[in-house]
Design a protein around this motif. Structure first.
Motif, PDB file in Angstrom:
ATOM      1  N   GLY A   1       0.675  -1.161   0.053  1.00  0.00           N
ATOM      2  CA  GLY A   1      -0.096   0.028  -0.027  1.00  0.00           C
ATOM      3  C   GLY A   1       0.601   1.400  -0.144  1.00  0.00           C
ATOM      4  O   GLY A   1       2.067   1.259   0.338  1.00  0.00           O
TER       5      GLY A   1
ATOM      6  N   HIS B   1      -3.726  -1.602  -1.180  1.00  0.00           N
ATOM      7  CA  HIS B   1      -4.888  -2.217  -0.299  1.00  0.00           C
ATOM      8  C   HIS B   1      -6.038  -2.305  -1.116  1.00  0.00           C
ATOM      9  O   HIS B   1      -6.150  -2.096  -2.371  1.00  0.00           O
ATOM     10  CB  HIS B   1      -4.609  -1.424   0.961  1.00  0.00           C
ATOM     11  CG  HIS B   1      -3.447  -1.376   1.746  1.00  0.00           C
ATOM     12  ND1 HIS B   1      -2.982  -2.574   2.248  1.00  0.00           N
ATOM     13  CD2 HIS B   1      -2.780  -0.130   2.068  1.00  0.00           C
ATOM     14  CE1 HIS B   1      -1.751  -2.276   2.867  1.00  0.00           C
ATOM     15  NE2 HIS B   1      -1.675  -1.032   2.798  1.00  0.00           N
ATOM     16  N   GLU B   2      -7.106  -2.989  -0.264  1.00  0.00           N
ATOM     17  CA  GLU B   2      -8.127  -3.177  -1.104  1.00  0.00           C
ATOM     18  C   GLU B   2      -8.866  -1.985  -1.690  1.00  0.00           C
ATOM     19  O   GLU B   2      -9.746  -1.996  -2.518  1.00  0.00           O
ATOM     20  CB  GLU B   2      -9.239  -3.894  -0.048  1.00  0.00           C
ATOM     21  CG  GLU B   2     -10.516  -4.465  -0.584  1.00  0.00           C
ATOM     22  CD  GLU B   2     -11.388  -5.130   0.216  1.00  0.00           C
ATOM     23  OE1 GLU B   2     -12.392  -5.450  -0.144  1.00  0.00           O
ATOM     24  OE2 GLU B   2     -10.816  -5.653   1.412  1.00  0.00           O
ATOM     25  N   THR B   3      -8.597  -0.909  -0.868  1.00  0.00           N
ATOM     26  CA  THR B   3      -9.373   0.453  -1.280  1.00  0.00           C
ATOM     27  C   THR B   3      -8.312   1.308  -2.379  1.00  0.00           C
ATOM     28  O   THR B   3      -9.214   2.221  -2.791  1.00  0.00           O
ATOM     29  CB  THR B   3      -9.329   1.466   0.088  1.00  0.00           C
ATOM     30  OG1 THR B   3      -8.199   1.846   0.485  1.00  0.00           O
ATOM     31  CG2 THR B   3     -10.273   0.752   0.862  1.00  0.00           C
ATOM     32  N   ASP B   4      -7.279   0.895  -2.797  1.00  0.00           N
ATOM     33  CA  ASP B   4      -6.501   1.594  -3.863  1.00  0.00           C
ATOM     34  C   ASP B   4      -7.010   0.995  -4.901  1.00  0.00           C
ATOM     35  O   ASP B   4      -7.020  -0.338  -5.278  1.00  0.00           O
ATOM     36  CB  ASP B   4      -4.948   1.349  -3.490  1.00  0.00           C
ATOM     37  CG  ASP B   4      -4.559   1.912  -2.052  1.00  0.00           C
ATOM     38  OD1 ASP B   4      -5.030   2.959  -1.498  1.00  0.00           O
ATOM     39  OD2 ASP B   4      -3.648   1.310  -1.332  1.00  0.00           O
ATOM     40  N   THR B   5      -6.875   1.728  -5.802  1.00  0.00           N
ATOM     41  CA  THR B   5      -7.468   1.528  -7.399  1.00  0.00           C
ATOM     42  C   THR B   5      -6.153   1.898  -8.370  1.00  0.00           C
ATOM     43  O   THR B   5      -6.111   3.466  -8.239  1.00  0.00           O
ATOM     44  CB  THR B   5      -8.760   1.848  -7.773  1.00  0.00           C
ATOM     45  OG1 THR B   5      -9.616   1.052  -6.803  1.00  0.00           O
ATOM     46  CG2 THR B   5      -9.130   1.238  -9.212  1.00  0.00           C
TER      47      THR B   5
ATOM     48  N   PRO C   1      -7.302  -7.620  -4.206  1.00  0.00           N
ATOM     49  CA  PRO C   1      -7.372  -6.648  -3.171  1.00  0.00           C
ATOM     50  C   PRO C   1      -5.799  -6.440  -2.450  1.00  0.00           C
ATOM     51  O   PRO C   1      -5.474  -5.428  -2.111  1.00  0.00           O
ATOM     52  CB  PRO C   1      -8.426  -6.940  -2.265  1.00  0.00           C
ATOM     53  CG  PRO C   1      -8.551  -8.389  -2.312  1.00  0.00           C
ATOM     54  CD  PRO C   1      -8.197  -8.826  -3.544  1.00  0.00           C
ATOM     55  N   THR C   2      -5.190  -7.633  -2.146  1.00  0.00           N
ATOM     56  CA  THR C   2      -3.829  -7.723  -1.579  1.00  0.00           C
ATOM     57  C   THR C   2      -2.880  -8.556  -2.491  1.00  0.00           C
ATOM     58  O   THR C   2      -3.364  -9.519  -2.955  1.00  0.00           O
ATOM     59  CB  THR C   2      -4.055  -7.864  -0.090  1.00  0.00           C
ATOM     60  OG1 THR C   2      -4.472  -9.380   0.014  1.00  0.00           O
ATOM     61  CG2 THR C   2      -4.864  -6.948   0.738  1.00  0.00           C
TER      62      THR C   2
END
Length: 534
Positions: free
Chosen positions: A237, A268-272, A284-285
């Motif tokens: 991340g 991380h899962e929220t990163d795109t 996601p990871t």
């Protein structure tokens, strides 16, 4: 901006030139020297380049122009001022940001002036996006551009192999990402892993990631270094700036053009990032990417065992059902032994009937043969008749010869042509020879040998004499002659021609002439009795 360009004013006393008599300016006290335009422009240029040798400037790009030579010309502006910007061709290809109008950036370079237009400008060698908002704007515009080219289309997605033999990982070799991936693969299903070390952030990271993806695709499947079945592009991340390398166009295009199915595991899962849209599957990871790449070995073993038990139980159940069906069908069928015995009895009956029919057929054929042989003239009689005809012809030929010779002699004496007489005599002899040959063919045609070829036979005793039916009794030894001089020995009263049992009666031949036979036929039969055919 005003503070950026403010400089202390250094006043230096300039030497005053000596006053010339008669000069009006001297009378007014104006002793400053007169400088040329080039001199003042050069002085300003030196001052700017010395004072502002290396500066960082923030502003919004406007008026972007790309010259045919490869140089980039644009302006940086804020709400109060505008600054001209130049990026030479050698540095333009190394910029980490693709400059676009309206993009807020921070550039680094040196301040200089352009005397030809009396303006100052900055020559830059690096550029970065200023602020997260500008990055998000650039990211959204780049996403729309790549999506319009079809790089994110679902039909381009490939299926991840269920159990790859080799897995290629593109990541930093020193971070915790590769350790997490290796540990997860070891727990689930150990596979061979090839790591392509790259930078995952900073200058040159995007190019290294793109080259790693292309490099894995370029490997020979049968080479010393095997080509991976699945690729994982992973990074831990970080902020938007830290993950920006995976938003670069070169990385997205490499991921979209990869022939090997690719899993992206960036942040991380929220990163795109844009590579997530171009990859075949997003994790996601990095740990989740390892879980997507291989199944759990223990679960597979359990599932296989479960399927094996189900197959075994199903096979037993099927065999039981089939056994019950066969037993039910067997109760409705007759005993196979009885069926075979019945068919055997019927076969014996058919064989017996065929044997009897064959015996009757042979008896009938023998009767017809006897009747035909009685009606056929004896070969000796035919030979005698042909001999009489030949003698008659010979006598006639001799008489004709006796009559012709004197005449021919007279003619020869008269014509003195003895040679013609000899020729005529030779011709007559040749004709007589042809006549004899024709008679010999007739004699051959009526020979009993030809009769044998039509299926008849001659029955003789052991002394060689031809026997008739009345000459044969039980126990008489016989020599039966067939066509092609084939002779077999037989005993009357033994097995008959049809292969019947010993003791069967031979067909009885009439000892006397049938009443229906005329006296002439009876006489012919008596004369030819020695050559009767069976």
């Amino acid at each position: 901006m005003n503070d950026l360009f403010s400089t202390p004013q250094a006043k230096t006393a300039a030497p005053k030139p000596a006053a010339k008599p008669g000069n009006p300016s001297e009378t007014r006290g104006n002793n400053a020297p007169a400088l040329s335009v080039s001199e003042i422009s050069s002085s300003i240029k030196r001052e700017l380049e010395t004072r502002f040798d290396r500066v960082r400037v923030r502003g919004e790009i406007s008026g972007l122009k790309r010259a045919a030579s490869g140089h980039i010309y644009m302006s940086l502006k804020d709400e109060n001022a505008v600054l001209s910007v130049i990026c030479w061709r050698g540095q333009a290809s190394k910029l980490s940001v693709d400059p676009q109008d309206g993009l807020e950036v921070i550039v680094t370079g040196r301040i200089t002036s352009y005397p030809g237009r009396s303006n100052y400008q900055i020559v830059i060698d690096s550029m970065e996006v200023a602020g997260e908002g500008a990055l998000l704007k650039l990211l959204e515009e780049r996403k729309k551009k790549l999506a319009s080219e079809g790089l994110f289309a679902d039909e381009r997605k490939r299926v991840i192999p269920f159990l790859p033999e080799v897995i290629g990982v593109v990541t930093s070799p020193t971070g915790a990402v590769i350790r997490d991936i290796m540990h997860r693969l070891s727990d689930r299903f150990p596979r061979r892993v090839l790591v392509w070390p790259v930078l995952v952030q900073g200058e040159g990271a995007a190019e290294q990631v793109a080259k790693a993806i292309d490099g894995f695709n370029a490997l020979d499947p049968n080479g010393d270094v095997p080509r991976p079945d699945t690729l994982i592009v992973a990074r831990g991340g970080g902020s938007l700036e830290d993950l920006w390398a995976f938003n670069e166009e070169v990385v997205v295009r490499a991921a979209a053009n990869s022939k090997i199915p690719l899993i992206s595991a960036v942040g991380h899962e929220t990163d795109t990032t844009l590579i997530d849209f171009a990859s075949d599957r997003r994790a996601p990871t990095p740990t989740a990417a390892a879980e997507m790449a291989v199944p759990v070995r223990a679960e597979l073993i359990g599932e296989v065992q479960n399927i094996g038990r189900r197959i075994y139980a199903g096979a037993n159940r099927l065999m039981s059902e089939r056994r019950m069906q066969v037993e039910a069908l067997a109760r409705g069928l007759p005993d196979p032994r009885r069926l075979i015995e019945e068919k055997t009895q019927r076969l014996d009956d058919r064989v017996e009937r065929m044997r009897n029919a064959m015996k009757g057929f042979l008896r009938h054929q023998t009767s017809e043969l006897s009747e035909l042989s009685a009606r056929l003239p004896h070969p000796k009689q035919q030979i005698l008749l042909a001999s009489h005809q030949l003698s008659a012809l010979s006598d006639r030929f001799a008489g004709v010869g006796e009559q012709i010779v004197p005449v021919r002699q007279f003619e020869m004496e008269k014509l003195d042509s003895g040679r013609r007489m000899a020729s005529a005599a030779a011709l007559r002899l040749e004709r007589a020879k042809n006549t004899l040959t024709s008679l010999d063919r007739v004699l051959e045609g009526v020979s009993y040998k030809n009769v044998l070829k039509r299926g008849f036979s001659v029955v003789r005793g052991t002394d060689g004499n031809v026997l008739t039916a009345t000459d044969i009794s039980n126990g008489t030894k016989l020599n039966i002659e067939f066509a092609h001089n084939a002779v077999i020995e037989a005993v009357a009263g033994g097995e008959d021609i049809a292969g019947g049992p010993s003791g069967s009666q031979a067909p009885k031949m009439p000892s006397k002439t049938s009443p229906k036979t005329s006296k002439k036929k009876k006489s012919e039969t008596t004369d030819t009795a020695q050559g009767s055919l069976l």
